[in-house]
Design an enzyme around this catalytic site. Sequence first.
Site, PDB file in Angstrom:
ATOM      1  N   GLU A   1       0.817  -1.218   0.000  1.00 24.25           N
ATOM      2  CA  GLU A   1       0.000   0.000   0.000  1.00 24.25           C
ATOM      3  C   GLU A   1       0.848   1.265   0.000  1.00 24.25           C
ATOM      4  O   GLU A   1       0.491   2.247  -0.663  1.00 24.25           O
ATOM      5  CB  GLU A   1      -0.938  -0.010   1.216  1.00 24.25           C
TER       6      GLU A   1
ATOM      7  N   HIS B   1      -9.143  -5.444  11.157  1.00 30.58           N
ATOM      8  CA  HIS B   1      -9.838  -5.290   9.884  1.00 30.58           C
ATOM      9  C   HIS B   1     -11.205  -4.632  10.066  1.00 30.58           C
ATOM     10  O   HIS B   1     -12.079  -4.778   9.222  1.00 30.58           O
ATOM     11  CB  HIS B   1     -10.032  -6.644   9.192  1.00 30.58           C
TER      12      HIS B   1
END
Length: 327
Positions: free
Chosen positions: A60, A129
């Site tokens: 990322e 998450h």
Amino acid sequence: MATLQFREALRAAMTEEMERDDDIFLIGEEVAEYDGAYKVSKGMLDQFGPQRVIDTPISELGFAGLGVGAAMNGLRPIVEFMTFNFSYVGFDQVVNNAPNVRYMSGGQFEMPIVFRGPNGAAGQLAATHSNSTEALYSNFPGLKVVSPSIPDDGKGLLKTAIREDDPVIFLESELMYGLKDEVSEEADYTIPLGSARVAREGSDVTIVAHSKSHHVAMDAAEQLAEKGYEAEVIDPRTIKPLDIDAIVESVVKTNRLVVIDESNPFASVASEITHRVQDRAFDYLDAPILRVTAPDVPAPYAPNLMDAYMPGADETVDKCLRVLYAE
């Protein structure tokens, strides 16, 4: 109007904008060959080719930085994070470079970039998450933060976000990708950032809620109606800029406010809305403003604990009855 899933509305927005402007491209993990982790970009590789729909390594920081550099050089990237929890890995690019380049260059560089993907909890995905990131990203000057609740807003707001010359954080929900509703087929359909939507009119209490929490608010409003109380539901649609005028206008009418926010309570979106309303409409409030948020703990994994963790309609109804002094 056409009936589309949320994912289809987002795909329509990206497709229409990429057809309009060759400088727009989509980049992220599994966006191309796999049609997107949640099938948002299904078929886009076939339509636009591998130069404009680009699979990335699991890095990322790397592909967020690539997007920032591309935007500085005149392109208009859409950067998809498989989940916004993963955006933390690219945090320096998202909060330190993207929002500051235009300011620090004295306007020599624009930053037309959209960071988009699912935000918040989505079932049993546990603490790493399940973060709601809107309050966090709203804290950085230069970033605009969008969090739509219905497919039509998803399309209209994403098209606007792609056209912005400043960086936009576009927060979706994994649990809403399959949500179906009517979506405008109007040519060049856009919705301005910073314009809230009155989802339901009422006179007794205002409920403000965005993203998944919006649907909690609508459920709670139905339950309140069965008890004889009419709630007005305001969907901010964009967190920053925030349409505080629409919220204050509603509170002036109802004199009561409950804010639902999936964020943890400290320094949350609900905290900011609460402060702004008491600052602008204190004399109109007939009760303290109450919040419905996730508790100040990491998200659990066990399904029964997750149900208790998430803001719910029953808790919202209870809070509304408290401000109505109707318990």
